[in-house]
Design an enzyme around this catalytic site. Structure first.
Site, mmCIF file in Angstrom:
data_model
loop_
_atom_site.group_PDB
_atom_site.id
_atom_site.type_symbol
_atom_site.label_atom_id
_atom_site.label_comp_id
_atom_site.label_asym_id
_atom_site.label_seq_id
_atom_site.Cartn_x
_atom_site.Cartn_y
_atom_site.Cartn_z
ATOM 1 C CG ASN A 286 -6.921 -14.904 -9.292
ATOM 2 O OD1 ASN A 286 -6.055 -14.440 -10.032
ATOM 3 N ND2 ASN A 286 -7.206 -14.383 -8.114
ATOM 4 C CG HIS B 272 -7.491 -9.729 -10.805
ATOM 5 N ND1 HIS B 272 -6.690 -10.666 -11.421
ATOM 6 C CD2 HIS B 272 -7.608 -10.127 -9.510
ATOM 7 C CE1 HIS B 272 -6.342 -11.582 -10.545
ATOM 8 N NE2 HIS B 272 -6.889 -11.275 -9.375
ATOM 9 C CB CYS C 286 -4.037 -9.814 -8.523
ATOM 10 S SG CYS C 286 -4.000 -11.503 -7.899
#
Ligand code: COA
Length: 346
Positions: A285, A255, A113
């Protein structure tokens, strides 16, 4: 001699058409719309159809980004992903070829990520050192392909997608120059976010893995705590290196792992949560795609404009984290099909 700078000049994104709602997940797993919304902020996520891939999404996002700045070609394609189309080779060369960029520098960056910020740092260095003059930096992942079908937690959180920025060589005084970076890792946390099987450590045993070991696993609670701590620290470091106070930052493109992580960071940093770009409700996500998709949606939605001071920040498996600051340039994102379909204003 004046050192060149890497300037953001184009943006695009793409998510697959197939939408999975919380109610659909609740019909298959022991979960509920209420749990997912209140614990994560997510309402829907997009997933690839059978046979779809990370490379497919990366091509679509790259086309949109190139269109947004009227370019047909760039010198490099750097793809942040941890769900490549195949374990070997990297996915970026095939993406470059599909874009008609046959001789381009092309490689993947694996930092889960945090991958998009790591890819920006690598590409920015290639531009400032004169290796290339322009590049596509793409974040793309299809985590739906590595989630355990029965894991209600990870299936609630992750979605597939791709986002891209176009970078070109420019001058240090311009808007859009990638400024100060902060990058870091802590490998003692390797087991907090992992796919245990499929790599050399397991394959060298010569035995077939247990099916459960081939899926993504995450220890949610410690990851949550580390995410808030590492991204808050990294954002603060970047703001200071830029010569800004944290309160001077207009937009945090952080993020999109959990809406409660964004709220905790806003509280930690003492800034209104409204300054955090947010599209987690719609896409969940999306791993390496998360930051560029959040940026694109913030531009589309009018909350991010030319001249705004922005800090991008990512955190994830590794553990790895990274942030970068810039003053947002004057960009028109190529209209995104899914925003148009869902009536999201430009
Ligand atoms: N539906 C219903 N219940 C669920 C659920 C779901 N989808 N997922 C987990 N639960 C349950 C758990 O089984 C647990 O039940 P128990 O108390 O009976 O054991 C309960 O909810 C609480 O679980 P917990 O893991 O403590 O929840 P949480 O509040 O920590 O939320 C996450 C879980 C994963 C949403 C949260 O920890 C998180 O977002 N972590 C960070 C993720 C991240 O940042 N990733 C970034 C790197 S990729």
């Amino acid at each position: 001699m004046v050192t060149p700078a890497a300037v953001v000049c184009g943006i695009g994104g793409h998510v697959p058409e197939r939408v999975v709602t919380n109610d659909e997940l609740s019909s298959m797993l022991d979960t509920s719309d209420e749990w997912i919304r209140t614990r994560t902020g997510i309402r829907t996520r997009h997933v690839v159809e059978p046979g779809g891939s990370t490379g497919d999404l990366a091509v679509r996002a790259s086309e949109a980004a190139l269109r947004s700045c009227g370019r047909r070609a760039v010198d490099a394609v750097v793809l942040a992903t941890s769900t490549p189309d195949r374990p070997c080779p990297a996915t970026a060369p095939e993406v470059a070829s599909r874009l008609g960029l046959n001789a381009a520098v092309a490689f993947d960056v694996a930092a889960v990520c945090a991958g998009f910020v790591y890819a920006l740092a690598t590409t920015s260095s290639m531009i400032t050192s004169g290796i290339v003059d322009s590049a596509l930096v793409v974040g793309a992942d299809t985590f739906s392909t590595i989630l355990a079908p029965t894991d209600r937690t990870t299936r609630a959180i992750f979605g597939d997608g791709a986002g891209a920025l176009v970078l070109r060589k420019g001058q240090r005084e311009e808007r859009g120059v990638l400024g100060e970076f902060d990058l870091g890792s802590d490998g003692t946390g390797v087991d907090l976010i992992t796919v245990p099987a499929g790599g050399s450590r397991q394959r060298s045993t010569g035995s077939a893995p247990d099916e459960t070991e081939t899926y993504f696993t995450m220890q949610g609670k410690p990851v949550f705590v580390e995410a808030v701590k590492r991204m808050s620290g990294s954002v603060t470091a970047v703001a200071a290196r830029q010569g800004w106070g944290v309160a001077d930052v207009d937009q945090f493109a952080v993020h999109q792992a959990n809406a409660r992580i964004l709220a905790a960071m806003a509280e930690n940093l003492g800034v209104p949560v409204e300054r955090f770009a947010r599209n987690i409700e719609r896409v969940g996500n999306t791993v390496a795609a998360s930051i560029p998709l959040a940026l694109r949606d913030a531009v589309d939605g009018g909350s991010l404009s030319a001249g705004d001071r922005v800090v991008l920040s990512g955190f994830g498996g590794g553990l790895a984290w990274g942030s970068v600051g810039l003053v947002w340039p004057d960009l028109t994102p190529a209209e995104s099909e899914e925003n148009r379909a869902e009536g999201i204003p430009r």
